[in-house]
Structures are given as C-alpha cells and as structure tokens.
Enzyme design. Structure first.
Site, PDB file in Angstrom:
ATOM      1  N   TYR A  52      10.308   7.757 -12.574  1.00 22.97           N
ATOM      2  CA  TYR A  52      10.999   7.037 -11.495  1.00 22.97           C
ATOM      3  C   TYR A  52      11.895   7.985 -10.722  1.00 22.97           C
ATOM      4  O   TYR A  52      12.612   8.778 -11.315  1.00 22.97           O
ATOM      5  CB  TYR A  52      11.842   5.878 -12.064  1.00 22.97           C
ATOM      6  CG  TYR A  52      11.292   4.557 -11.576  1.00 22.97           C
ATOM      7  CD1 TYR A  52      11.474   4.186 -10.242  1.00 22.97           C
ATOM      8  CD2 TYR A  52      10.543   3.735 -12.401  1.00 22.97           C
ATOM      9  CE1 TYR A  52      10.929   3.006  -9.763  1.00 22.97           C
ATOM     10  CE2 TYR A  52       9.998   2.556 -11.925  1.00 22.97           C
ATOM     11  CZ  TYR A  52      10.189   2.199 -10.599  1.00 22.97           C
ATOM     12  OH  TYR A  52       9.643   1.049 -10.116  1.00 22.97           O
ATOM     13  N   GLU A  54      13.721   6.896  -7.510  1.00 19.43           N
ATOM     14  CA  GLU A  54      14.265   6.180  -6.347  1.00 19.43           C
ATOM     15  C   GLU A  54      15.339   7.013  -5.665  1.00 19.43           C
ATOM     16  O   GLU A  54      16.206   7.583  -6.323  1.00 19.43           O
ATOM     17  CB  GLU A  54      14.853   4.832  -6.783  1.00 19.43           C
ATOM     18  CG  GLU A  54      13.839   3.714  -6.697  1.00 19.43           C
ATOM     19  CD  GLU A  54      14.414   2.351  -7.075  1.00 19.43           C
ATOM     20  OE1 GLU A  54      15.636   2.177  -7.054  1.00 19.43           O
ATOM     21  OE2 GLU A  54      13.602   1.477  -7.406  1.00 19.43           O
ATOM     22  N   ASP A 198       0.368   7.349  15.731  1.00 18.88           N
ATOM     23  CA  ASP A 198      -0.238   7.146  14.412  1.00 18.88           C
ATOM     24  C   ASP A 198      -1.487   8.021  14.354  1.00 18.88           C
ATOM     25  O   ASP A 198      -2.519   7.701  14.945  1.00 18.88           O
ATOM     26  CB  ASP A 198      -0.582   5.662  14.254  1.00 18.88           C
ATOM     27  CG  ASP A 198      -1.256   5.363  12.917  1.00 18.88           C
ATOM     28  OD1 ASP A 198      -1.630   6.316  12.207  1.00 18.88           O
ATOM     29  OD2 ASP A 198      -1.425   4.163  12.607  1.00 18.88           O
ATOM     30  N   THR A 224      -1.787   8.527   7.497  1.00 14.68           N
ATOM     31  CA  THR A 224      -2.242   8.451   6.116  1.00 14.68           C
ATOM     32  C   THR A 224      -2.459   9.887   5.653  1.00 14.68           C
ATOM     33  O   THR A 224      -2.513  10.813   6.466  1.00 14.68           O
ATOM     34  CB  THR A 224      -3.585   7.698   6.000  1.00 14.68           C
ATOM     35  OG1 THR A 224      -4.511   8.306   6.898  1.00 14.68           O
ATOM     36  CG2 THR A 224      -3.438   6.232   6.345  1.00 14.68           C
ATOM     37  N   LYS A 227      -7.396  10.629   4.731  1.00 11.48           N
ATOM     38  CA  LYS A 227      -8.584  10.562   5.595  1.00 11.48           C
ATOM     39  C   LYS A 227      -9.030  11.988   5.892  1.00 11.48           C
ATOM     40  O   LYS A 227      -9.369  12.710   4.957  1.00 11.48           O
ATOM     41  CB  LYS A 227      -8.270   9.704   6.812  1.00 11.48           C
ATOM     42  CG  LYS A 227      -7.974   8.235   6.385  1.00 11.48           C
ATOM     43  CD  LYS A 227      -7.630   7.313   7.528  1.00 11.48           C
ATOM     44  CE  LYS A 227      -7.314   5.911   6.992  1.00 11.48           C
ATOM     45  NZ  LYS A 227      -6.821   5.008   8.057  1.00 11.48           N
ATOM     46  N   ARG A 233      -4.435   9.205  -1.709  1.00  6.34           N
ATOM     47  CA  ARG A 233      -4.143   8.022  -0.901  1.00  6.34           C
ATOM     48  C   ARG A 233      -2.641   7.888  -0.729  1.00  6.34           C
ATOM     49  O   ARG A 233      -1.898   7.874  -1.713  1.00  6.34           O
ATOM     50  CB  ARG A 233      -4.635   6.750  -1.593  1.00  6.34           C
ATOM     51  CG  ARG A 233      -6.103   6.698  -1.831  1.00  6.34           C
ATOM     52  CD  ARG A 233      -6.522   5.284  -2.094  1.00  6.34           C
ATOM     53  NE  ARG A 233      -6.644   4.594  -0.837  1.00  6.34           N
ATOM     54  CZ  ARG A 233      -7.703   4.709  -0.043  1.00  6.34           C
ATOM     55  NH1 ARG A 233      -8.724   5.477  -0.375  1.00  6.34           N
ATOM     56  NH2 ARG A 233      -7.741   4.061   1.093  1.00  6.34           N
TER      57      ARG A 233
HETATM   58  C1  LIG Z   1      -6.166   3.783   7.997  1.00  6.03           C
HETATM   59  C2  LIG Z   1      -5.139   3.563   9.039  1.00  6.03           C
HETATM   60  C3  LIG Z   1      -3.871   3.040   8.723  1.00  6.03           C
HETATM   61  C4  LIG Z   1      -3.528   2.417   7.388  1.00  6.03           C
HETATM   62  O1  LIG Z   1      -3.678   3.116   6.270  1.00  6.03           O
HETATM   63  P1  LIG Z   1      -3.645   2.406   4.818  1.00  6.03           P
HETATM   64  O2  LIG Z   1      -3.303   3.564   3.944  1.00  6.03           O
HETATM   65  O3  LIG Z   1      -4.987   1.830   4.613  1.00  6.03           O
HETATM   66  O4  LIG Z   1      -2.564   1.381   4.827  1.00  6.03           O
HETATM   67  C5  LIG Z   1      -2.923   3.005   9.725  1.00  6.03           C
HETATM   68  N1  LIG Z   1      -3.192   3.430  10.966  1.00  6.03           N
HETATM   69  C6  LIG Z   1      -4.408   3.885  11.317  1.00  6.03           C
HETATM   70  C7  LIG Z   1      -4.636   4.342  12.720  1.00  6.03           C
HETATM   71  C8  LIG Z   1      -5.423   3.958  10.374  1.00  6.03           C
HETATM   72  O5  LIG Z   1      -6.633   4.362  10.742  1.00  6.03           O
END
Ligand SMILES: *Cc1c(COP(=O)(O)O)cnc(C)c1O
Length: 417
Positions: A52, A54, A198, A224, A227, A233
């Site tokens: 932990y 926090e 994003d 994220t 990807k 993850r």
């Molecule tokens: C995949 C994605 C997310 C969310 O990611 P998670 O880890 O699945 O919550 C947010 N924004 C965009 C543009 C994405 O492609």
C-alpha cells in the site's frame, strides 16, 4: 507460465493457458491491444502488488516506502523525459480514471466540457451521455465532417465560441488521421478553455516520433499506458507545472485510494523500453504496416473512413459492400483474425450492429510482421468478407493465418503451440 497457478488452481491455469495460445495463434488487429515484453509482464506480477502506498513519494500515509517511493519517482521522471512534460502522475488505474481526474481538476460539476462524439471516434469519457463524464459535466460534442471523415477545426471553433467550454478535449479512439493539437490549442486559448489532450491510442507513436506531440500544446495530456505505448494496463497524466497541484489532488485523494505499485513498476520498465531506438523503429513500422494494409484494402474496394490512415488504425465503412461490422468481425475471429466492429461517421445502424470495422497494426508489428504480412492480412479480410457464410473457406483461411503466426512467434510468450 508459472506452475504455481497450476498447482493452486488448475481451472484458472487452463484458462490463462488458453488465452496465451489464442494470443500466440491469432493476428490481433484491435488497435488498442498489444503484447508487452517479458520484463513488463514480470514487473506486473511482482511483489509490489503486496504494498500500500496511498499518497505521493515522501508524503505517504503508510510506512515501508523505501522502494516504492523510488519506483514511482523513476516512473514519473522517465515519463517526463520521454514526452518532454513538466510533470507526470502515474497513479490513475486506467485511461478512463485519468480523464475523470483531469476534468475534475480543472472544472466544477455542471461546467461545460467539449469532446469528440463517440460515434465519430471519441471515447466514452469525452463526455458521451452514458459515461459519468457526460452526466457530471455539461457536455457538448463535436463531430467529424460528414464528407471528408476528418476533423473540421473551423466548425469546432464555432461550437466552442457558442458554448464557451471550460475544457476542450482533443484525442480519439478511432480517428485514422493525424490530430493537429496546435489547432485545438489555438481554439482553446481563443475561448478561454483549458486544453486537455487524450493521447491514449497514439502515445507510442508520439514517443516514437511518428505523430505530432500534444505536450507543447496542452495544459494536460491524459493517456493509457497499454496501447501503442506497450506498457502494463493503466493510465497516466502529464501536465504543465501550473496544473500540477490540481491534478495530483484530483487523482488522490479525489478519485482513488492506493496506487497499483506493481503496475507503476511495470510502467517504469515500459517507459525505459520506449526511449530506445528499437522502439522508434517499432513505431515507424506500425505506421508503415497500417498504410500498406489500408492501400491493399482500398484496392479490394473497401471504403476507408477519411480515405486512408496516417497512424496505426483503419476504420472500414462497410456500407458500400452491403455488410455490417459484427458478422464480419465474428467470421474473421473464426479465422483467427481479431478485430472489432465500430460505428462510422453518419452511421444510422445502432452501436450493437454498426457499419464499421476497426483495425490496427500495433500488435502484429510487435511480433515482427511487416508490409508483406500487412498485404496478406488485407487479402484474408477480403476473402472472409466475400465468404461470410462459407465455413470451409473460413477454416482454410484460419489455418493459413495460424501458419503465419507460427512464423512470427510472440516475443517472450512462454507457451507456444
Ligand atoms: C482506451 C481509451 C481510454 C480509456 O482507457 P481505459 O484504460 O480502457 O479506461 C480513454 N481515452 C481514449 C481516447 C481511449 O482510446
């Protein structure tokens, strides 16, 4: 895979082994998926899951942080160096939480946020109505130009002037073209909005230098980590110094409890990998593979949204072929080609049976496939699309797919067959 799982829980062991064989024996074209390195995998499965932590380094609510503090600091410094950001928060558990934390840091509930509509390639968390981001905030959604399938910056500016959002969101989950973050920034500045980018899908392309970076043009960048960036993850927020306090408070204690230190250690490893020439070559190859796949699909008469791709992903509009996304995705899956059905701009079919198919090249590129294999994949997709009901063609294609997979073993996956 470790035999400890097999000893303790045969049932789960068999399921994981099955998934491992599936990942090895199929061409995975879901653009948000990848294969992480063994080093990233090991860190994810390390003893850090027991801890932990926090709070933030040197300001924790629990003792015993001799190593966790160093790990989190290392992850932040590597993220800042790789992307050229003032600061980084590596604690968000996912991309969705990174977004909610970022919006909550810069806007009050009920204030206006403006993002790309889901059916046009935006993410749920860009203010779509079923997401809490579309309920906690007043959400205005912009769309792609119906004719070109591209972002229309003049229209976005008009909408922003009309609604005066507190936050303008750029970024997408299904847009096959380069996003001009500098234009978003100009619009945000003109209407007095914060600009949040994003880059979840393209973070690896940005790190590899094959996509314009949003960092210089954004107050805050969310992403994220799993990807194209090819980490564990999770989520991450990069920010300008002026936003540091608000972002950090928003993630913890605003939204989350303890950070997942095993994930953060794996992210640190992935960020080190992403700073290498080999990663740059991987990023370049992703784009080359996507281009070749797109060209070959168009040669087979497939209609691609925006007429092609600049990045890692392709969105096929199947309406000219009289096909829907779901039956094609399901037939492809039977042939061990894994994709996902998706809405296309102007889609009148519902989200459960949309008219598009979304493809991406990150995972096939990670296993070493190049342009020749991308062309072969296009041919298989064409074959399956022409033979949706013909199980013997699907089965024969599936065997060819698995043959190719066995020539490109997944790096570091332990079980192969
Ligand atoms: C995949 C994605 C997310 C969310 O990611 P998670 O880890 O699945 O919550 C947010 N924004 C965009 C543009 C994405 O492609």
């Amino acid at each position: 895979m470790t035999s400890a799982i097999e000893k303790t829980d045969k049932e789960v062991f068999e399921l994981i082994a099955g998934e491992q064989r599936r990942q090895a024996g199929s061409i995975r074209l879901i653009p948000s998926e990848n294969y992480v390195s063994k080093a990233v995998m090991e860190a994810t499965g390390s003893c850090l899951t027991n801890k932990y932590a926090e709070g933030y380094p040197t300001k924790r609510y629990y003792e015993g942080q001799q190593f966790t503090d160093q790990i989190e600091i290392l992850a932040c410094r590597r993220a800042e160096a790789l992307f050229g950001a003032d600061g980084a928060n590596v604690q968000p558990h996912s991309g969705s939480e990174a977004n909610l934390a970022a919006y909550s840091a810069l806007a009050e509930p009920g204030e206006t946020i403006m993002g790309l509509a889901l059916p046009h390639g935006g993410h749920l968390t860009h203010g779509w109505k079923v997401s809490y981001t579309g309920k906690f905030f007043k959400s205005v959604q912009y769309e792609l130009d119906a004719k070109t399938g591209r972002l229309d910056y003049d229209k976005i500016e008009g909408l922003a002037k009309e609604h005066k959002p507190k936050i303008l969101i750029s970024g997408s989950s299904a847009y096959p073209r380069e996003i001009d973050f500098s234009k978003f920034d100009e619009i945000a500045k003109r209407v007095g909005a914060y600009h949040i980018s994003d880059m979840a899908h393209i973070a690896g392309l940005v790190a590899g230098g094959v996509h314009m970076s949003p960092i210089p043009y954004s107050d805050v960048v969310t992403t994220t980590t799993h990807k194209t960036l090819r980490g564990p993850r999770g989520g991450m927020i990069l920010f300008k110094e002026a936003c540091a306090k608000a972002i950090n408070k928003s993630v913890f204690p605003g939204l989350q409890g303890g950070p997942h230190m095993h994930t953060i250690s794996a992210l640190a490893v992935a960020l080190k990998e992403a700073a290498t020439p080999a990663f740059q070559a991987y990023a370049q190859q992703i784009v080359k593979n996507a281009r070749r796949l797109a060209e070959k699909l168009m040669a087979y008469g497939f209609d691609l949204v925006s007429g092609g791709t600049d990045n890692h992903l392709i969105l096929i509009d199947l309406r000219n072929k009289g096909l829907a996304g779901k039956p094609l995705a399901k037939a492809l899956d039977r042939a061990h080609i894994v994709s996902n059905y998706n809405s296309v701009p102007g889609d009148t079919a519902g989200p459960f049976n949309p008219s598009g198919l979304r493809l991406g090249t990150p995972a096939m590129t990670t296993r070493g496939m190049k342009e020749a294999e991308a062309e072969q994949v296009a041919t298989w997709i064409h074959t399956i699309a022409e033979n949706l009901e013909n199980e013997s063609v699907i089965e024969k294609t599936g065997k060819e797919v698995q043959d190719l997979c066995s020539r490109f073993p997944v790096p570091d996956l332990l079980i192969q067959n």
